[in-house]
Design an enzyme around this catalytic site. Structure first.
Site, PDB file in Angstrom:
ATOM      1  N   GLU A  90       0.882  -1.174   0.000  1.00  0.00           N
ATOM      2  CA  GLU A  90       0.000   0.000   0.000  1.00  0.00           C
ATOM      3  C   GLU A  90       0.907   1.208   0.000  1.00  0.00           C
ATOM      4  O   GLU A  90       1.548   1.516   1.006  1.00  0.00           O
ATOM      5  CB  GLU A  90      -0.926  -0.015   1.220  1.00  0.00           C
ATOM      6  CG  GLU A  90      -2.141   0.874   1.067  1.00  0.00           C
ATOM      7  CD  GLU A  90      -1.900   2.301   1.533  1.00  0.00           C
ATOM      8  OE1 GLU A  90      -1.573   3.151   0.664  1.00  0.00           O
ATOM      9  OE2 GLU A  90      -2.008   2.560   2.728  1.00  0.00           O
ATOM     10  N   CYS A 127      -1.816   9.209   2.880  1.00  0.00           N
ATOM     11  CA  CYS A 127      -1.674   8.773   1.488  1.00  0.00           C
ATOM     12  C   CYS A 127      -3.002   8.820   0.770  1.00  0.00           C
ATOM     13  O   CYS A 127      -3.040   8.884  -0.464  1.00  0.00           O
ATOM     14  CB  CYS A 127      -1.063   7.377   1.419  1.00  0.00           C
ATOM     15  SG  CYS A 127      -1.953   6.133   2.383  1.00  0.00           S
TER      16      CYS A 127
END
Length: 532
Positions: free
Chosen positions: A244, A278
């Site tokens: 990720e 993010c």
């Protein structure tokens, strides 16, 4: 007790509060010579853990949940001190999601991971049956970042445990004290000794040690560059990885959007955690008909925000976590201003501090060649750009090497969903942004350079296991048609079986059945006479 192992380097990892500079503690690094023992303990403990029922595993996970709820304020305080975010931020985006994760995975893992019968795909194999079982990976490595030092790794720890795995956890060197908090939470779960280990040291050394000693899978959250390096390491041993990585997440505001809600949502999803998300908003595209109104409302809200050290719930935005990241944000903003961008509004600082603060900053007059619009800034800076048509907005949103999250803001939900389907992103929310990371039932991950695989939800649980097919025969047959001996009769029977499985009509089905079945019965139940 599952204490931190005494790190993978000589020395210790020290933590400072990035908002105040205060020294808040140290953890000893894990020596290389301890790694074989750690792996041996984990593998031995995992065997017994995998044999436990889902209900037994859930019992331990719910003990962890009880500890989180009972100690929520203390946990939020440590996160705030270690990371720099406010306690409100820590409670909302880290502590509460961890409690939700314990509940959802504890109650749903058995349903998701149970053995499932797979139906037969052809009449040719009417006598065969199959089941798909989910088998634990073994020992799982979790390497987590500093921006959400509790919620990101802990959710994966719970998924791994409920799936029957042992866990080796490496938290970011910038937030080691949250690693200690995770140890305390896991201790409260009273797990079998050796099932969970917190490994302390530099990320590169830890990942190398994991690969060297046969880790079964690594779940990594962090930068694109580091993710690529980890994937290259994994290729040498064909170790599976779930990555990720970064995001450059767009927000599209249509002409019919509720501007007040859109501005509130942009402020939270763009400035929250000092912009170090993010999946936070990094680019805003606003329809030209409401552009001026949106910028005006957004500027007012930006100026109303307060940044500084969380002393008495007196600020909205805390500090950034690392000096390196603060420098990156400053460089992106300075380059944009040199190229014609305009700073419209900034938050105001509360108190005098030497911490790593950067004001929440609203920027206009940007274009798509700027670093600010193309590279992950990862800070509290929101650039706003206008568009004329939906096609233009979608093209701008998709003009990125990353595809993690996105959002569409409109009063027309049908239209919003149609546009959402065209955006490159692992997650698209309508009239909201960022929060779905906290929903345990939903998958998390992105496309392009935003990573590989998924965590969270049913998909995350499946990533914690191997798929194993178990197949068996209902008939006590001695041999199959395609087994030895090979002769013309067997060849012709296979041609009949082909037509039996794909007949032109009912007549051909009956004709092939009448010719095939007698041969099959002889083949299945007559001994193979070898003449020996």
């Amino acid at each position: 007790m599952n204490q931190a192992i005494a790190g993978i380097d000589a020395g210790e990892t020290r933590s400072h509060n990035p908002a105040t500079g205060e020294d808040i503690g140290t953890l000893p690094n894990t020596p290389f010579e301890d790694i074989p023992r750690i792996f041996a303990e984990a593998r031995e403990a995992q065997k017994g853990w995998a044999a436990k029922s889902f209900a037994e595993r859930r019992y331990h996970v719910q003990l962890m949940r009880r500890y989180i709820v009972d100690n929520a304020e203390q946990i939020a305080r440590v996160i705030s001190q270690d990371n720099g975010k406010t306690r409100m931020d820590a409670l909302a985006t880290e502590v509460i999601p961890c409690s939700l994760a314990c509940k959802w995975y504890g109650h749903n893992a058995q349903r998701v991971l149970r053995s499932r019968t797979r139906s037969t795909g052809s009449l040719i194999f009417f006598h065969k049956r199959s089941a798909i079982e989910r088998v634990p990976l073994g020992v799982v490595g979790i390497i987590s970042p500093w921006n959400y030092p509790l919620s990101i790794p802990f959710g994966e720890v719970v998924m791994a445990l409920m799936a029957g795995n042992a866990v080796l956890l490496k938290v970011a060197a910038a937030t080691p004290m949250v690693g200690r908090v995770i140890e305390e939470i896991v201790d409260a779960g009273n797990l079998p000794p050796g099932l969970f280990h917190h490994v302390v040291g530099s990320g590169g050394n830890v990942s190398t040690a994991m690969f060297r000693h046969g880790i079964d899978k690594i779940f990594f959250t962090g930068s694109v560059a580091t993710g690529k390096q980890l994937m290259a390491q994994a290729a040498e041993t064909l170790t599976p990885v779930s990555l990720e990585l970064g995001g450059k997440d767009p927000m599209i505001v249509l002409e019919d959007a509720d501007i007040e809600r859109a501005a509130n949502g942009a402020a939270w999803a763009g400035y929250q955690n000092a912009g170090q998300s993010c999946a936070g908003v990094e680019r805003i595209y606003v329809h030209e008909s409401v552009y001026d109104e949106f910028v005006s409302v957004m500027a007012s809200k930006t100026r109303a925000l307060r940044h500084g050290a969380d002393i008495d719930f007196n600020v909205d935005i805390g500090s950034m976590t690392t000096a390196k990241q603060k420098s990156t944000v400053e460089a992106h903003l300075e380059a944009a201003v040199r190229d014609g961008a305009r700073i419209v509004a900034q938050s105001r600082q509360v108190g005098e501090h030497d911490g790593l603060f950067h004001p929440a900053t609203l920027v206009t007059d940007v274009h798509h060649e700027m670093q600010l619009m193309r590279e992950e800034t990862f800070g509290p800076v929101l650039p706003v750009m206008k568009f004329s048509t939906v096609d233009e907005a979608v093209a701008l949103a998709n003009d990125s090497t990353m595809a993690l999250t996105s959002s569409v803001w409109t009063r027309d939900l049908k239209r919003g969903r149609e546009i959402a389907s065209r955006i490159h992103a692992g997650v698209t929310t309508i009239n909201d942004h960022l929060y779905t990371h906290g929903l345990s039932e939903l998958p998390w991950g992105g496309w392009k350079e935003s990573g590989l695989g998924r965590t969270h939800g049913e998909e995350g649980l499946l990533e914690m296991t191997h798929a194993k097919c178990v197949n068996w025969d209902l008939l006590p047959a001695r041999r199959s048609v395609w087994w030895y001996p090979q002769d013309e009769k067997a060849y012709r029977s296979l041609l009949l079986a082909l037509r039996f499985g794909s007949p032109r009509d009912a007549l051909e089905f009956v004709w092939t059945s009448l010719r095939l079945v007698p041969f099959l019965l002889r083949r299945w139940f007559t001994p193979w006479k070898t003449g020996g």
